[in-house]
Write an enzyme that holds these catalytic residues in place. Structure first.
Site, PDB file in Angstrom:
ATOM      1  CE  LYS A 197     -12.169   2.032   1.158  1.00  0.00           C
ATOM      2  NZ  LYS A 197     -11.586   3.012   2.055  1.00  0.00           N
ATOM      3  CG  HIS A 215       7.130 -29.994  -0.343  1.00  0.00           C
ATOM      4  ND1 HIS A 215       7.628 -31.251  -0.560  1.00  0.00           N
ATOM      5  CD2 HIS A 215       7.897 -29.442   0.644  1.00  0.00           C
ATOM      6  CE1 HIS A 215       8.640 -31.474   0.280  1.00  0.00           C
ATOM      7  NE2 HIS A 215       8.826 -30.382   1.004  1.00  0.00           N
ATOM      8  CD  GLU A 264      -3.260   0.337   2.124  1.00  0.00           C
ATOM      9  OE1 GLU A 264      -4.389  -0.043   1.782  1.00  0.00           O
ATOM     10  OE2 GLU A 264      -2.936   0.479   3.312  1.00  0.00           O
TER      11      GLU A 264
HETATM   12  O1  PA5 Z   1      -3.424   1.527   5.920  1.00  0.00           O
HETATM   13  C1  PA5 Z   1      -4.530   2.013   5.766  1.00  0.00           C
HETATM   14  O2  PA5 Z   1      -4.728   3.242   5.902  1.00  0.00           O
HETATM   15  C2  PA5 Z   1      -5.733   1.161   5.431  1.00  0.00           C
HETATM   16  O3  PA5 Z   1      -5.399  -0.154   5.233  1.00  0.00           O
HETATM   17  C3  PA5 Z   1      -6.759   1.242   6.549  1.00  0.00           C
HETATM   18  O4  PA5 Z   1      -6.180   0.788   7.740  1.00  0.00           O
HETATM   19  C4  PA5 Z   1      -8.013   0.421   6.232  1.00  0.00           C
HETATM   20  O5  PA5 Z   1      -8.549   0.793   4.996  1.00  0.00           O
HETATM   21  C5  PA5 Z   1      -9.057   0.588   7.316  1.00  0.00           C
HETATM   22  O6  PA5 Z   1      -9.381   1.934   7.478  1.00  0.00           O
HETATM   23  P1  PA5 Z   1     -10.154   2.462   8.740  1.00  0.00           P
HETATM   24  O7  PA5 Z   1      -9.309   2.235   9.930  1.00  0.00           O
HETATM   25  O8  PA5 Z   1     -10.385   3.905   8.469  1.00  0.00           O
HETATM   26  O9  PA5 Z   1     -11.451   1.679   8.825  1.00  0.00           O
END
Ligand code: PA5
Length: 438
Positions: A414, A300, A279
Site C-alpha cells: 500500500k 488432471h 493473513e
Molecule cells: O482481514 C483483514 O483485516 C483485511 O483483509 C481487511 O478485511 C481488508 O484489508 C479490507 O479492509 P477494510 O475493511 O478496512 O476496507
C-alpha cells in the site's frame, strides 16, 4: 451425529511428531483466547460473538435485506475480509444455476478497469443498489469502486433516491466512509472495534449480503453458536485435532497446506480460508503457505505435482457426506462407452471413491491428508465449519508464536502504491521508488 469430524488416519506415524507436547501448547493457546491474555487480544470480539449477537441486529439486517432484495442487482463493494465471507457463503449455498431475485455482484475487490467498465454497461438498464463495506473506511480498492458506482447510481436515479439505495457497513466512529455515510444520511451498520476483517463473517459485513441473497442467516448463526458451544464449553476435540495435526506436519517439513474440496461450490470457502490462515499466521518468517485445489478437476492438472513433485505438501480435504443433489448412472443397452460397470451407482458415490483412491495414492506418494468430514452443505453446517476454522486459526497462531489478529505485512504494497501514485505525504518514498524503477 456430529456436524463435523476430523479424521487423521491418512497421516502416517512418522508425521505424528510430539503430539503429547503439542497437546499442552494447544490447550494453553486456547486458554489465551478464552481469557484474552495473548497478543492481539483486543481483536477477540469474534470468539463469543455467536452467543452475543443481538436479536435486534439480526432483525434489522433482515428488514434492510427485504428492502434491497426488491432491486435487480446489489453491488457489494469490499475487499479481503470485507467480501470473502459473504462471497463464500453465497456461492457455497445458492446453487450452481439458480438465479436469485436480486443478483449480488461483488466489486472493489481488485483494480481491474475492464471489470468496472463492463459492470457499468451491465447495470445500464438495471435497478441497482450498493452495500459498501470497509472497516477502516479508507481502503483504496473499495473506495475507488464506491466513487465510480455511487456516481453512476446518482446519474441513473438522482441523488435523493440513491441515498435510499446505499447501505454502508463500517466503523462506528472513524474513517472516511463513516463521515461520508453520516453526511449523506445512508443507512449504516457498525463493525465493532474488536473484530478484524477476516473474522467478521458473523457481523453485518457477511450477514447483510447473505440475507439479500436469501441465505437462511438464522441457521448460519445457529451453526456458529453450536460450534462455539461444542469447542469452548463441551470440550469436543476436533479443533485440537486439526491444530495438532497441521503443526505436527509443519514441524516435519510439510510447509504447504492445500485445502482440497470435491464440491466446486466450496471454491470461495477455500478463498476465505486462505485469507484467514494466510493473513493470520504468515508473519515473523513463519507459517504454513496455504493453497487450495478443487478435485477431481485439479487432479488432471496439479495432481501430477502432488503425486510426484517436491515433498513439502499436505492436504486438508473437506468431505461432504450428503450432497445437495445426487444422480444415478443408468444402464445402457449397447455399453459403447464401457460404463455399465457403474450402473446403479450415483455420481456422488463415484466422487467419493475418487476421494478415497486419491487419499491413498497421495499418502503413498508422501502427501499426508487431514480429512474434515462435514455432514452436509447448508447454512447451519457452513456456519459450524467457519467457526471451527476461526477458532482453529486463533489457537494455531498462538501455538506458532505469532499474533493471529494483525496483518502488518499488508501495509508494504500500500505504501509503495501510494508513493507511486504521488499521494500527498509520501514524497520521499516516491522519489526513492521512482529511481528504483528506472
Ligand atoms: O482481514 C483483514 O483485516 C483485511 O483483509 C481487511 O478485511 C481488508 O484489508 C479490507 O479492509 P477494510 O475493511 O478496512 O476496507
Amino acid at each position: 451425529m456430529k456436524p463435523l469430524r476430523v479424521n487423521t488416519t491418512y497421516i502416517d506415524k512418522e508425521y505424528r511428531h510430539d503430539l503429547a507436547v503439542l497437546s499442552s501448547h494447544v490447550s494453553e493457546a486456547h486458554a489465551k483466547i478464552k481469557n484474552k491474555t495473548g497478543a492481539g487480544s483486543d481483536f477477540l470480539g469474534w470468539y463469543d460473538l455467536p452467543i452475543k449477537l443481538e436479536a435486534s441486529l439480526l432483525e434489522r439486517i433482515v428488514k434492510t435485506a427485504e428492502r434491497l432484495r426488491k432491486l435487480d442487482v446489489l453491488l457489494v463493494i469490499g475487499i479481503g475480509g470485507s467480501y470473502l465471507g459473504a462471497k463464500a457463503v453465497i456461492e457455497g449455498l445458492n446453487g450452481y444455476f439458480e438465479k436469485s431475485q436480486c443478483e449480488i455482484i461483488f466489486v472493489g475487490h481488485q483494480l481491474s478497469s475492464s471489470y468496472m467498465v463492463e459492470l457499468k454497461t451491465y447495470l445500464k438498464d438495471k435497478n441497482f443498489g450498493i452495500n459498501v463495506i470497509s472497516k477502516s473506511g479508507t481502503t483504496t480498492e473499495p473506495a475507488i469502486a464506491f466513487r465510480v458506482f455511487k456516481q453512476l447510481l446518482e446519474e441513473q436515479v438522482g441523488k435523493k433516491e440513491a441515498k435510499q439505495r446505499i447501505v454502508a457497513t463500517t466503523d462506528g466512529a472513524r474513517g472516511a466512509l463513516r463521515s461520508l455515510a453520516d453526511q449523506e444520511g445512508y443507512e449504516t451498520f457498525d463493525i465493532a472495534d474488536d473484530i478484524g476483517g477476516r473474522y467478521s463473517v458473523l457481523t453485518a459485513v457477511g450477514l447483510l449480503p447473505m440475507a439479500v441473497a436469501n441465505v437462511d442467516i438464522y441457521s448460519f448463526v445457529q451453526g456458529m453458536k453450536e460450534a462455539y458451544k461444542a469447542y469452548n464449553i463441551d470440550g469436543h476435540p476436533e479443533v485440537y485435532e486439526y491444530v495438532k495435526a497441521r503443526h505436527s506436519l509443519y514441524q516435519k517439513g510439510k510447509k504447504i497446506e492445500i485445502f482440497v474440496y470435491y464440491e466446486p461450490a466450496l471454491y470461495f470457502t477455500a478463498e476465505w480460508w486462505k485469507q484467514l490462515f494466510g493473513e493470520s499466521e504468515g508473519k515473523d518468517g513463519k507459517g504454513l503457505f496455504v493453497a487450495s485445489l478443487g478435485f477431481t478437476t485439479d487432479l488432471h492438472s496439479m495432481g501430477q505435482y502432488i503425486q510426484d513433485g517436491e515433498r513439502h505438501l499436505f492436504e486438508t480435504v473437506i468431505a461432504i457426506k450428503e450432497p445437495v443433489h445426487d444422480i444415478k448412472i443408468e444402464s445402457d443397452r449397447d455399453n459403447l462407452d464401457g460404463l455399465n460397470y457403474l450402473q446403479g451407482l450415483s455420481v456422488n458415490t463415484v466422487n467419493h471413491q475418487a476421494m478415497l483412491g486419491t487419499l491413498l495414492a497421495h499418502s503413498d506418494g508422501g502427501v499426508p491428508s487431514i480429512v474434515i468430514e462435514l455432514e452436509k452443505l447448508d447454512a447451519y453446517h457452513l456456519g459450524y465449519l467457519m467457526y471451527f476454522y476461526e477458532l482453529s486459526c486463533g489457537i494455531s497462531g498462538y501455538v506458532l508464536g505469532v499474533n493471529p489478529f494483525d496483518q502488518p505485512g499488508v501495509e508494504a504494497y500500500k505504501k509503495n502504491m501510494f508513493a507511486l501514485l504521488e499521494k500527498p505525504g509520501f514524497e520521499a518514498l516516491t522519489e526513492t521508488l521512482k529511481k528504483r524503477l528506472k
